[in-house]
Each structure stands twice: as C-alpha cells, then as structure tokens.
Scaffold this motif. Sequence first.
Motif, PDB file in Angstrom:
ATOM      1  N   GLU A  63      10.560   3.092   0.938  1.00 22.89           N
ATOM      2  CA  GLU A  63      11.966   3.036   0.562  1.00 22.89           C
ATOM      3  C   GLU A  63      12.811   2.369   1.637  1.00 22.89           C
ATOM      4  O   GLU A  63      12.454   2.347   2.808  1.00 22.89           O
ATOM      5  N   GLU A  64      13.950   1.834   1.165  1.00 20.88           N
ATOM      6  CA  GLU A  64      14.966   1.251   2.048  1.00 20.88           C
ATOM      7  C   GLU A  64      14.416   0.139   2.949  1.00 20.88           C
ATOM      8  O   GLU A  64      14.765   0.032   4.114  1.00 20.88           O
ATOM      9  N   VAL A  65      13.548  -0.661   2.364  1.00 20.71           N
ATOM     10  CA  VAL A  65      13.005  -1.813   3.078  1.00 20.71           C
ATOM     11  C   VAL A  65      14.010  -2.968   2.934  1.00 20.71           C
ATOM     12  O   VAL A  65      14.702  -3.066   1.918  1.00 20.71           O
ATOM     13  N   LYS A  66      14.092  -3.820   3.948  1.00 19.61           N
ATOM     14  CA  LYS A  66      15.076  -4.928   3.922  1.00 19.61           C
ATOM     15  C   LYS A  66      14.779  -5.908   2.805  1.00 19.61           C
ATOM     16  O   LYS A  66      13.631  -6.219   2.500  1.00 19.61           O
ATOM     17  N   ALA A  67      15.863  -6.433   2.222  1.00 17.06           N
ATOM     18  CA  ALA A  67      15.761  -7.366   1.085  1.00 17.06           C
ATOM     19  C   ALA A  67      14.916  -8.596   1.431  1.00 17.06           C
ATOM     20  O   ALA A  67      14.225  -9.153   0.570  1.00 17.06           O
ATOM     21  N   SER A  68      14.938  -8.993   2.698  1.00 15.62           N
ATOM     22  CA  SER A  68      14.199 -10.196   3.118  1.00 15.62           C
ATOM     23  C   SER A  68      12.686 -10.042   2.932  1.00 15.62           C
ATOM     24  O   SER A  68      11.944 -11.020   2.986  1.00 15.62           O
ATOM     25  N   GLN A  69      12.235  -8.825   2.695  1.00 14.47           N
ATOM     26  CA  GLN A  69      10.786  -8.567   2.571  1.00 14.47           C
ATOM     27  C   GLN A  69      10.278  -8.620   1.125  1.00 14.47           C
ATOM     28  O   GLN A  69       9.144  -8.246   0.858  1.00 14.47           O
ATOM     29  N   LYS A  70      11.135  -9.109   0.218  1.00 12.49           N
ATOM     30  CA  LYS A  70      10.774  -9.074  -1.207  1.00 12.49           C
ATOM     31  C   LYS A  70       9.413  -9.721  -1.498  1.00 12.49           C
ATOM     32  O   LYS A  70       8.546  -9.102  -2.118  1.00 12.49           O
ATOM     33  N   ASP A  71       9.225 -10.955  -1.041  1.00  9.83           N
ATOM     34  CA  ASP A  71       7.965 -11.650  -1.350  1.00  9.83           C
ATOM     35  C   ASP A  71       6.779 -10.991  -0.656  1.00  9.83           C
ATOM     36  O   ASP A  71       5.696 -10.857  -1.238  1.00  9.83           O
ATOM     37  N   ASN A  72       6.988 -10.566   0.588  1.00  4.08           N
ATOM     38  CA  ASN A  72       5.911  -9.881   1.323  1.00  4.08           C
ATOM     39  C   ASN A  72       5.508  -8.591   0.616  1.00  4.08           C
ATOM     40  O   ASN A  72       4.325  -8.258   0.532  1.00  4.08           O
ATOM     41  N   PHE A  73       6.519  -7.862   0.109  1.00  2.19           N
ATOM     42  CA  PHE A  73       6.222  -6.591  -0.553  1.00  2.19           C
ATOM     43  C   PHE A  73       5.431  -6.840  -1.842  1.00  2.19           C
ATOM     44  O   PHE A  73       4.433  -6.164  -2.113  1.00  2.19           O
ATOM     45  N   SER A  74       5.869  -7.838  -2.615  1.00  2.00           N
ATOM     46  CA  SER A  74       5.153  -8.162  -3.868  1.00  2.00           C
ATOM     47  C   SER A  74       3.704  -8.558  -3.569  1.00  2.00           C
ATOM     48  O   SER A  74       2.772  -8.163  -4.278  1.00  2.00           O
ATOM     49  N   PHE A  75       3.535  -9.349  -2.504  1.00  2.00           N
ATOM     50  CA  PHE A  75       2.194  -9.813  -2.145  1.00  2.00           C
ATOM     51  C   PHE A  75       1.302  -8.641  -1.714  1.00  2.00           C
ATOM     52  O   PHE A  75       0.133  -8.552  -2.086  1.00  2.00           O
ATOM     53  N   PHE A  76       1.891  -7.717  -0.953  1.00  3.02           N
ATOM     54  CA  PHE A  76       1.159  -6.521  -0.526  1.00  3.02           C
ATOM     55  C   PHE A  76       0.711  -5.715  -1.750  1.00  3.02           C
ATOM     56  O   PHE A  76      -0.447  -5.280  -1.839  1.00  3.02           O
ATOM     57  N   ILE A  77       1.619  -5.520  -2.709  1.00  6.28           N
ATOM     58  CA  ILE A  77       1.294  -4.738  -3.914  1.00  6.28           C
ATOM     59  C   ILE A  77       0.189  -5.445  -4.710  1.00  6.28           C
ATOM     60  O   ILE A  77      -0.733  -4.805  -5.225  1.00  6.28           O
ATOM     61  N   LYS A  78       0.253  -6.770  -4.759  1.00  7.91           N
ATOM     62  CA  LYS A  78      -0.786  -7.532  -5.460  1.00  7.91           C
ATOM     63  C   LYS A  78      -2.155  -7.283  -4.800  1.00  7.91           C
ATOM     64  O   LYS A  78      -3.137  -6.962  -5.480  1.00  7.91           O
ATOM     65  N   GLU A  79      -2.210  -7.428  -3.475  1.00  2.01           N
ATOM     66  CA  GLU A  79      -3.490  -7.256  -2.767  1.00  2.01           C
ATOM     67  C   GLU A  79      -4.001  -5.819  -2.872  1.00  2.01           C
ATOM     68  O   GLU A  79      -5.192  -5.580  -3.039  1.00  2.01           O
ATOM     69  N   LEU A  80      -3.074  -4.870  -2.767  1.00  2.00           N
ATOM     70  CA  LEU A  80      -3.461  -3.454  -2.865  1.00  2.00           C
ATOM     71  C   LEU A  80      -4.002  -3.156  -4.262  1.00  2.00           C
ATOM     72  O   LEU A  80      -5.029  -2.481  -4.415  1.00  2.00           O
ATOM     73  N   ALA A  81      -3.313  -3.684  -5.286  1.00  2.00           N
ATOM     74  CA  ALA A  81      -3.748  -3.450  -6.671  1.00  2.00           C
ATOM     75  C   ALA A  81      -5.159  -3.989  -6.888  1.00  2.00           C
ATOM     76  O   ALA A  81      -6.011  -3.313  -7.481  1.00  2.00           O
ATOM     77  N   LEU A  82      -5.422  -5.199  -6.390  1.00  2.00           N
ATOM     78  CA  LEU A  82      -6.751  -5.793  -6.574  1.00  2.00           C
ATOM     79  C   LEU A  82      -7.823  -4.925  -5.925  1.00  2.00           C
ATOM     80  O   LEU A  82      -8.879  -4.661  -6.512  1.00  2.00           O
ATOM     81  N   ALA A  83      -7.533  -4.446  -4.712  1.00  2.55           N
ATOM     82  CA  ALA A  83      -8.510  -3.609  -3.998  1.00  2.55           C
ATOM     83  C   ALA A  83      -8.721  -2.276  -4.703  1.00  2.55           C
ATOM     84  O   ALA A  83      -9.853  -1.788  -4.827  1.00  2.55           O
ATOM     85  N   LEU A  84      -7.629  -1.679  -5.197  1.00  2.00           N
ATOM     86  CA  LEU A  84      -7.743  -0.387  -5.895  1.00  2.00           C
ATOM     87  C   LEU A  84      -8.506  -0.554  -7.201  1.00  2.00           C
ATOM     88  O   LEU A  84      -9.389   0.246  -7.524  1.00  2.00           O
ATOM     89  N   LYS A  90     -10.643  -2.716  -8.021  1.00  5.16           N
ATOM     90  CA  LYS A  90     -12.062  -2.956  -7.742  1.00  5.16           C
ATOM     91  C   LYS A  90     -12.799  -1.632  -7.580  1.00  5.16           C
ATOM     92  O   LYS A  90     -13.988  -1.515  -7.868  1.00  5.16           O
ATOM     93  N   ASN A  91     -12.078  -0.617  -7.089  1.00 12.03           N
ATOM     94  CA  ASN A  91     -12.654   0.717  -6.904  1.00 12.03           C
ATOM     95  C   ASN A  91     -12.315   1.655  -8.061  1.00 12.03           C
ATOM     96  O   ASN A  91     -12.437   2.875  -7.938  1.00 12.03           O
ATOM     97  N   ALA A  92     -11.849   1.071  -9.174  1.00 13.03           N
ATOM     98  CA  ALA A  92     -11.467   1.835 -10.373  1.00 13.03           C
ATOM     99  C   ALA A  92     -10.397   2.880 -10.067  1.00 13.03           C
ATOM    100  O   ALA A  92     -10.442   4.011 -10.562  1.00 13.03           O
ATOM    101  N   LYS A  93      -9.444   2.525  -9.227  1.00 10.39           N
ATOM    102  CA  LYS A  93      -8.342   3.431  -8.871  1.00 10.39           C
ATOM    103  C   LYS A  93      -7.016   2.860  -9.386  1.00 10.39           C
ATOM    104  O   LYS A  93      -6.887   1.652  -9.618  1.00 10.39           O
ATOM    105  N   ILE A  94      -6.024   3.752  -9.495  1.00 14.07           N
ATOM    106  CA  ILE A  94      -4.729   3.419 -10.113  1.00 14.07           C
ATOM    107  C   ILE A  94      -3.674   3.160  -9.032  1.00 14.07           C
ATOM    108  O   ILE A  94      -3.678   3.832  -8.002  1.00 14.07           O
ATOM    109  N   LEU A  95      -2.737   2.253  -9.328  1.00 13.87           N
ATOM    110  CA  LEU A  95      -1.621   2.019  -8.416  1.00 13.87           C
ATOM    111  C   LEU A  95      -0.290   2.260  -9.122  1.00 13.87           C
ATOM    112  O   LEU A  95       0.014   1.634 -10.137  1.00 13.87           O
ATOM    113  N   ALA A  96       0.496   3.183  -8.568  1.00 16.13           N
ATOM    114  CA  ALA A  96       1.871   3.400  -9.029  1.00 16.13           C
ATOM    115  C   ALA A  96       2.797   3.015  -7.879  1.00 16.13           C
ATOM    116  O   ALA A  96       2.441   3.189  -6.710  1.00 16.13           O
TER     117      ALA A  96
END
Length: 324
Positions: free
Chosen positions: A124-145, A147-153
């Motif tokens: 929470e309350e992350v700076k607006a300038s991190q929008k693309d970095n945050f989306s990219f992190f969620i993308k990479e995390l989702a792919l890894a999860l 792959k292990n048959a785990k859910i991302l919320a």
Amino acid sequence: VQKPQFIVKGSIPYWDQESASSTFRQNFAFFSYINLFWYYVDNDGIIKKYQDAYEDKSIIDFAHAKNVKVLAVVTNLSDEEGSTWDSSRVEGIIRNKATRDKHIENIIKKIIELGFDGVTIDYEEVKASQKDNFSFFIKELALALHKNAKILAVALHPKSDDFGNGQFQDWEALAKYADQLNIMAYGEHWDESNAGPIASLGWVEKIIEYTKQLNINPQKFILGIPLYGYDWNKDHEEAAQGLTYKDIQNLLAEFDKKEEWDSQSSSPYFLYTRNEDNHKVWFENGRSIMAKIELAKKAGFGGVTFWRLGGEDQKIWKAIDSLR
C-alpha cells in the motif's frame, strides 16, 4: 452454463487470531477463501513473520479439510514501533531484477512450506512513479505462482478515478495476470479523518462504476467490505479508536444508547457523551454490509472479502445465506 460461484473471503489478523479463527471455524460453510495476515516483506525482499504472529498450521489444515483455500497475506508494513506503509521498501525490491527474483522465490518458498494455496499482495501507499514496475512485478510473480499451481490476489486501493493513493496500481495491467483483485472499499473515513461512514453506499457505488469503464472481466473483482467501526471524540483532536462490532455493542449497552441509521450513507452510527466529551461512532452492521454485498452481486463481481473476521455482527451470516 453453470453460474460461477460467488466467492466469500475473510481475513484473519494475527493480533486477534483466536477470535477471528473461531468465527471462521463456526461459519466455514460460507467461505471459499481465507486470508492469513502473518507476513511482511523486509528491505531485501525476504518474507518476515510479524513478531506476534503465530503460524498456526491447524487453521490451514482445518480450512483444507473443509474445502476452503488459504492465502498468505504479505504487506509492506513492518512491525517496528510506529512504522507505516513503506513505499521505499517496495520500490527497492521491484526496481531491481536480482531483489525482485529473490522476493518472488521467497514468496513461493514460504507458501509451499506451509501449504498455502497462494498469496495476497497487500502493498500500500507506493509512489505513483512505480506503476510500471509494480505491474511487471505482479506479472512475474503470477507466472511463478501459476507454474506452481498457486493463486495470486492483489489488494487494490479504492478509487473512482485515476487520482489518489492507488495510482501505482494499473488495474487493467494487473487484471491480466492476477487471479483476483480485492478492492479495499473502506476507509472513506479513517482514524485520522473527521467523523463519517467507513464506506457509505454511494462511495462504494462510485468505485464499482469506475470498474465498469475498464476492460476487465468483473468476475476478477472481489469487493472488500469492512466489518469494523470508529469512535471519534468530537471535542478533542485525536485519532479515532478502532472498534469491532462486539466492542460497539458493549458501548451501546454501557451508555444505554440505540443504533441509529443514516439513510443517506446506508450506515449505522450513534452518539454518546463520556466525561463531558461528545463522541460519534460510525460502524457497519448486518444491514449496511448486506447492501454492499448486493452491489457486488449486481455488478457481476466474483465475490466479497471481509476485513476482518472476529467480533462481527452475527447477522452477516444470514445476509450471505440469503444470497445463495
């Protein structure tokens, strides 16, 4: 075509774990998921357990035995005295490939170790300038999860336009990768604000309207619903005191007051006087919660998530039951 199930999630916070897990055990039949609020991330991307959190595996085992999935919540709120939501902690991790990889690996390790079904990222309350970095992190995390048959919320700051706290969260980008987007539709008024409803119906409606402008399947959205209240001292500039519904019932009894209903916000409240100070309490009850559940249902959302279990109005179980 079979209609998708309307999901009900509830959060169990470590500081009231006994009461919250007892609510869950008594009402497990209503739940599809529970969130266990046990972890935060340190500056190096390592998952740390809150000092006072007890990783009670029996909650996870009980849930699984009852066919309920369990997600580990990871936040950017450390448990050092007086700490707040820490943007720099998240930025340091998501900006740097090595730390990001280590963080993702650490999340996977933690959830496999305890048998979680996935993770809820509550940064929470992350700076607006991190929008693309945050989306990219969620993308990479989702792919890894996945792959292990785990859910991302992902927990989303509430918004009804592109302003405010949640600018670092690009909902459309996040929806491509996350399985569920939990909108924290509460905090319209908070402990440091002036007195007012926690989540008036009109305010929640605006958030839902905003989701309709986006190219996102509404099934991805889970509406966060508050079960708590705040007690504001109208005569003193001080933070309001957070209360469970049970605390509120005790106050009503102590000061011989009755719940009142504000039809404009569809929220309950009451006034009382202590030591000559005037207090106003806004909170949520079965009726106000039901109205929000109906909004989520009408919008075609995937479900609702309660913040948080423990000391809630028992009438909410009837409300949920009537929606099945």
